[in-house]
Design a protein around this motif. Sequence first.
Motif, PDB file in Angstrom:
ATOM      1  N   SER A 196       1.080   4.203  -2.855  1.00  0.00           N
ATOM      2  CA  SER A 196       0.713   5.588  -2.527  1.00  0.00           C
ATOM      3  C   SER A 196       1.879   6.558  -2.726  1.00  0.00           C
ATOM      4  O   SER A 196       1.680   7.683  -3.157  1.00  0.00           O
ATOM      5  CB  SER A 196       0.176   5.690  -1.106  1.00  0.00           C
ATOM      6  N   THR A 197       3.102   6.131  -2.411  1.00  0.00           N
ATOM      7  CA  THR A 197       4.256   7.034  -2.528  1.00  0.00           C
ATOM      8  C   THR A 197       4.959   6.931  -3.877  1.00  0.00           C
ATOM      9  O   THR A 197       5.760   7.797  -4.218  1.00  0.00           O
ATOM     10  CB  THR A 197       5.298   6.737  -1.430  1.00  0.00           C
ATOM     11  N   LYS A 198       4.696   5.842  -4.614  1.00  0.00           N
ATOM     12  CA  LYS A 198       5.371   5.541  -5.886  1.00  0.00           C
ATOM     13  C   LYS A 198       6.855   5.241  -5.688  1.00  0.00           C
ATOM     14  O   LYS A 198       7.634   5.275  -6.626  1.00  0.00           O
ATOM     15  CB  LYS A 198       5.196   6.671  -6.918  1.00  0.00           C
ATOM     16  N   LEU A 199       7.255   4.949  -4.440  1.00  0.00           N
ATOM     17  CA  LEU A 199       8.609   4.504  -4.119  1.00  0.00           C
ATOM     18  C   LEU A 199       8.492   3.101  -3.533  1.00  0.00           C
ATOM     19  O   LEU A 199       7.706   2.880  -2.607  1.00  0.00           O
ATOM     20  CB  LEU A 199       9.283   5.432  -3.107  1.00  0.00           C
ATOM     21  N   VAL A 200       9.288   2.156  -4.051  1.00  0.00           N
ATOM     22  CA  VAL A 200       9.159   0.769  -3.617  1.00  0.00           C
ATOM     23  C   VAL A 200       9.564   0.634  -2.150  1.00  0.00           C
ATOM     24  O   VAL A 200      10.648   1.048  -1.746  1.00  0.00           O
ATOM     25  CB  VAL A 200       9.993  -0.169  -4.503  1.00  0.00           C
ATOM     26  N   THR A 201       8.648   0.053  -1.382  1.00  0.00           N
ATOM     27  CA  THR A 201       8.831  -0.148   0.055  1.00  0.00           C
ATOM     28  C   THR A 201       8.648  -1.629   0.367  1.00  0.00           C
ATOM     29  O   THR A 201       7.700  -2.259  -0.108  1.00  0.00           O
ATOM     30  CB  THR A 201       7.819   0.693   0.854  1.00  0.00           C
ATOM     31  N   PHE A 202       9.564  -2.165   1.139  1.00  0.00           N
ATOM     32  CA  PHE A 202       9.527  -3.568   1.530  1.00  0.00           C
ATOM     33  C   PHE A 202       9.233  -3.689   3.019  1.00  0.00           C
ATOM     34  O   PHE A 202       9.301  -2.713   3.766  1.00  0.00           O
ATOM     35  CB  PHE A 202      10.885  -4.236   1.258  1.00  0.00           C
ATOM     36  N   ARG A 261      10.498  -4.034  10.169  1.00  0.00           N
ATOM     37  CA  ARG A 261       9.698  -2.825   9.933  1.00  0.00           C
ATOM     38  C   ARG A 261       9.619  -2.553   8.439  1.00  0.00           C
ATOM     39  O   ARG A 261      10.339  -3.165   7.639  1.00  0.00           O
ATOM     40  CB  ARG A 261      10.318  -1.623  10.642  1.00  0.00           C
ATOM     41  N   LEU A 262       8.772  -1.598   8.051  1.00  0.00           N
ATOM     42  CA  LEU A 262       8.740  -1.159   6.657  1.00  0.00           C
ATOM     43  C   LEU A 262      10.041  -0.452   6.339  1.00  0.00           C
ATOM     44  O   LEU A 262      10.605   0.261   7.176  1.00  0.00           O
ATOM     45  CB  LEU A 262       7.561  -0.216   6.412  1.00  0.00           C
ATOM     46  N   GLU A 320       0.832  -1.216   0.000  1.00  0.00           N
ATOM     47  CA  GLU A 320       0.000   0.000   0.000  1.00  0.00           C
ATOM     48  C   GLU A 320       0.860   1.258   0.000  1.00  0.00           C
ATOM     49  O   GLU A 320       0.579   2.219  -0.718  1.00  0.00           O
ATOM     50  CB  GLU A 320      -0.940  -0.013   1.209  1.00  0.00           C
ATOM     51  N   LYS A 321       1.941   1.246   0.787  1.00  0.00           N
ATOM     52  CA  LYS A 321       2.832   2.411   0.819  1.00  0.00           C
ATOM     53  C   LYS A 321       3.545   2.586  -0.518  1.00  0.00           C
ATOM     54  O   LYS A 321       3.717   3.709  -1.001  1.00  0.00           O
ATOM     55  CB  LYS A 321       3.857   2.277   1.947  1.00  0.00           C
TER      56      LYS A 321
END
Length: 198
Positions: free
Chosen positions: A41-47, A54-55, A37-38
């Motif tokens: 929403s941010t258009k930056l890949v988050t793992f 943590r994210l 989801e992040k």
Amino acid sequence: MNIDFNKNNDGLVPAIIQDDVTNAVLMLGYMNKEALEKTKSTKLVTFFSRTKNRLWTKGEESGNVLNLVSVKSDCDHDSLLIRVNPEGPTCHKGSDTCWNEENKSKHGFISKLESIIENRRNNSLEDESYVASLFAKGINKIAQKVGEEAVELVIESKDDNNDLFLNESADLLFHYLILLQAKGYKLCDIEKVLKKRH
């Protein structure tokens, strides 16, 4: 997109990261629902970092972010293919990919042909090939051949013989690749110009 985050009982799914332009596989990470989801929403890949618990947005410390282009799930809805435009190297060790490979465009057999041309140019003294002979004759002869092949392609394009048209197209492309290298360039340099124009 209905991702099965509970299939492995840890709420995580593998996310394969692929360069949108070169198609190179850059890395593998894991995402939970919040990370996906992040990312969207941010258009930056988050793992979801299993070591940090943590994210974790790729590049949050290094600046080498992965700009999101698209997200797809596989047929079982338990893994993701994420296409990106990377900024800088992807691997934390400084390489383009986590497999220590260069992230550059590959054009299938055309890239192999470029390597053959380069090899024959660099070994032109021992090589008696057609390519080596063209390099020995110099830039004027190479440019002349490109011009001749271009004219022949134009002539064949006006006829209905598809076989001749395709062969003249191949001749023009082949000689153009030779001309590019005679000028110190390769197809990837032309690709950069086209990308800037796009």
